[in-house]
Design an enzyme around this catalytic site. Sequence first.
Site, PDB file in Angstrom:
ATOM      1  NE  ARG A 166      -0.598  -0.486   4.887  1.00  0.00           N
ATOM      2  CZ  ARG A 166      -1.188  -0.296   6.039  1.00  0.00           C
ATOM      3  NH1 ARG A 166      -2.303   0.381   6.090  1.00  0.00           N
ATOM      4  NH2 ARG A 166      -0.664  -0.759   7.141  1.00  0.00           N
ATOM      5  CE  LYS A 187       1.876   2.457   6.387  1.00  0.00           C
ATOM      6  NZ  LYS A 187       2.653   2.287   7.632  1.00  0.00           N
ATOM      7  NE  ARG A 235      10.008  -1.561   3.629  1.00  0.00           N
ATOM      8  CZ  ARG A 235       9.133  -1.106   4.518  1.00  0.00           C
ATOM      9  NH1 ARG A 235       8.899  -1.800   5.610  1.00  0.00           N
ATOM     10  NH2 ARG A 235       8.492   0.022   4.318  1.00  0.00           N
ATOM     11  CG  ASP A 278       7.824  -7.315   6.910  1.00  0.00           C
ATOM     12  OD1 ASP A 278       7.977  -8.161   7.805  1.00  0.00           O
ATOM     13  OD2 ASP A 278       6.768  -6.672   6.764  1.00  0.00           O
ATOM     14  CG  ASP A 280       6.743  -0.277   7.808  1.00  0.00           C
ATOM     15  OD1 ASP A 280       6.837   0.768   7.140  1.00  0.00           O
ATOM     16  OD2 ASP A 280       6.625  -1.393   7.297  1.00  0.00           O
TER      17      ASP A 280
HETATM   18  P1  AMP Z   1       2.934  -4.421   8.157  1.00  0.00           P
HETATM   19  O1  AMP Z   1       2.866  -5.513   9.189  1.00  0.00           O
HETATM   20  O2  AMP Z   1       1.948  -3.320   8.331  1.00  0.00           O
HETATM   21  O3  AMP Z   1       4.324  -3.915   7.992  1.00  0.00           O
HETATM   22  O4  AMP Z   1       2.502  -5.088   6.770  1.00  0.00           O
HETATM   23  C1  AMP Z   1       3.027  -6.289   6.277  1.00  0.00           C
HETATM   24  C2  AMP Z   1       2.786  -6.388   4.787  1.00  0.00           C
HETATM   25  O5  AMP Z   1       1.418  -6.287   4.490  1.00  0.00           O
HETATM   26  C3  AMP Z   1       3.484  -5.316   3.974  1.00  0.00           C
HETATM   27  O6  AMP Z   1       3.955  -5.902   2.806  1.00  0.00           O
HETATM   28  C4  AMP Z   1       2.393  -4.313   3.717  1.00  0.00           C
HETATM   29  O7  AMP Z   1       2.609  -3.583   2.552  1.00  0.00           O
HETATM   30  C5  AMP Z   1       1.171  -5.205   3.598  1.00  0.00           C
HETATM   31  N1  AMP Z   1      -0.066  -4.526   3.991  1.00  0.00           N
HETATM   32  C6  AMP Z   1      -0.440  -4.135   5.224  1.00  0.00           C
HETATM   33  N2  AMP Z   1      -1.638  -3.556   5.208  1.00  0.00           N
HETATM   34  C7  AMP Z   1      -2.053  -3.562   3.922  1.00  0.00           C
HETATM   35  C8  AMP Z   1      -3.225  -3.120   3.237  1.00  0.00           C
HETATM   36  N3  AMP Z   1      -4.246  -2.538   3.872  1.00  0.00           N
HETATM   37  N4  AMP Z   1      -3.283  -3.321   1.901  1.00  0.00           N
HETATM   38  C9  AMP Z   1      -2.301  -3.912   1.244  1.00  0.00           C
HETATM   39  N5  AMP Z   1      -1.186  -4.359   1.808  1.00  0.00           N
HETATM   40  C10 AMP Z   1      -1.043  -4.198   3.141  1.00  0.00           C
HETATM   41 MG    MG Z   2       5.633  -3.121   7.119  1.00  0.00          MG
END
Ligand code: AMP
Ligand code: MG
Length: 489
Positions: free
Chosen positions: A100, A119, A189, A255, A265
């Site tokens: 996103r 974002k 990352r 990540d 993040d």
């Molecule tokens: P995070 O734990 O928030 O760092 O997210 C882990 C993964 O999920 C990353 O690759 C983000 O880009 C993806 N991600 C998290 N929320 C969303 C969302 N609402 N739509 C698409 N991808 C998401």
């Molecule tokens: Mg993330």
Amino acid sequence: MNAPETFSSRLTPAWRDAGFLQALGPAFGTELPPRAVSEPAWGARSPALAVELGLVDWLDTREALAVLAGNQVPSGVRPFASVYSGHQFGVWAGQLGDGRALMLGEIDTPAGAMEVQLKGSGLTPYSRMGDGRAVLRSSVREFLCSEAMHALGIPTTRALAVITSPQPVRRETIETAAVVTRVAPSFLRFGHFEHFAHTAQDTAALQQLLEATTQRYFPGISGPAALLEEVARRTARLVAQWQLVGFCHGVMNTDNMSLLGLTIDYGPFGFLDAFDPMHVCNHSDDQGRYAYARQPSVAFWNLHALAQALLPLVDGPKEAASEQLLAALEPYKAEFAAAMVSGLRTKLGLVAEHDDDAALADDLLKLMTEDRADFTITWRRMSDLAAARDCFLQRDKFDAWAERYRARLALENSDDSERRIRMHRANPKFVLRNHLAQTAIERAQHGDFSETQRLLKVLEHPFDEQPHNEADAAFPPAWATQLEVSCSS
Ligand code: AMP
Ligand code: MG
């Protein structure tokens, strides 16, 4: 580089035609435009960052609103989503990526070359089950905390703006969309390296990534072991800084670990209120993997995952290669311990170094734990022991500790008023407690960002007394304990 005068009056940023990863080739991600949001409007802005980037004038243009909403792509810009992989909660999660987020590109700023990322700008090939959006709630939290951490002197990605939209976004309830403009020298990352080592199993791309990364971001360093050691040291210092202000990241998946040693993040993060080393700020973290006290060892675990990813790039027999990388990780422990003890010394207002300092600080932390003393307030009051004493229930124990501390201060003839000034520069009065963010969010959800902007101003000067803003430095209200932050953002 251009002269600063040119920057300060800039009406449009000079976008480079491709960001760092994008320039490495199609294996590193996908070019695609952002998806427009309906009725975009300015939410919050960081005037300080706008000045640092030389974008003050541009932010007042209609183009800026459209660009930062993802509704218009500046000419010459090819927005880009990068692919990465990673370990989530200790388990290999396979391919992830900018699900996103989109890199708009790089700009030259008075503060150096910066990557500008949106974002919440819509679906990408890496969105998996997600909708590509970010909700206003989490966007305000990321915006405020990025800028607050920077003001605390902690390496972090920055946030320039939040754009709002009435567009509905489904989480546990229906919320509304927002787009955050994030800025950093690089959003690289650990997971970018893990991707080419494990998911793509493309050693040539991995080698290309290593070489480009060291050349661009780690001048003077070459080869996987040397890079790993430098990342380990930066990570150690970063996590020590988190511990010293009571910051819990909440989702330290590989990540979400910056190769540059930045805080990156912001999701279900939190600052400690009552001191509990096993505090878990992420409501979805059932096992407490990312508890405050576990952050240093989790970061070390994550560095091992990075080492694993770099292994194919080390020449020679596998066993010797592993040993070389493990040796490169070794300095993490000493670097972290040194950063902690020196940070604690500074928080205690000590100038000289004595062998017992670590034990002295440790015993204070133990007492704070036993009495669940408020982390930020107790440290802030330490320059006035009578005031600090009020934070403890076991006054006799505190008095015994204070006697040792006074003796230690006497050893270096510590001057009370000078020490007080030093300690106020080391122990912030203002941090982004959850309830402060929550109040700003609730107002923002009604279209009023004045509280967000006011809080930003307070948090930009976390070490100042700011007598008019005492309420922001007070103990959290009773309702704050009921606040739950989860991964849903
Ligand atoms: P995070 O734990 O928030 O760092 O997210 C882990 C993964 O999920 C990353 O690759 C983000 O880009 C993806 N991600 C998290 N929320 C969303 C969302 N609402 N739509 C698409 N991808 C998401
Ligand atoms: Mg993330």
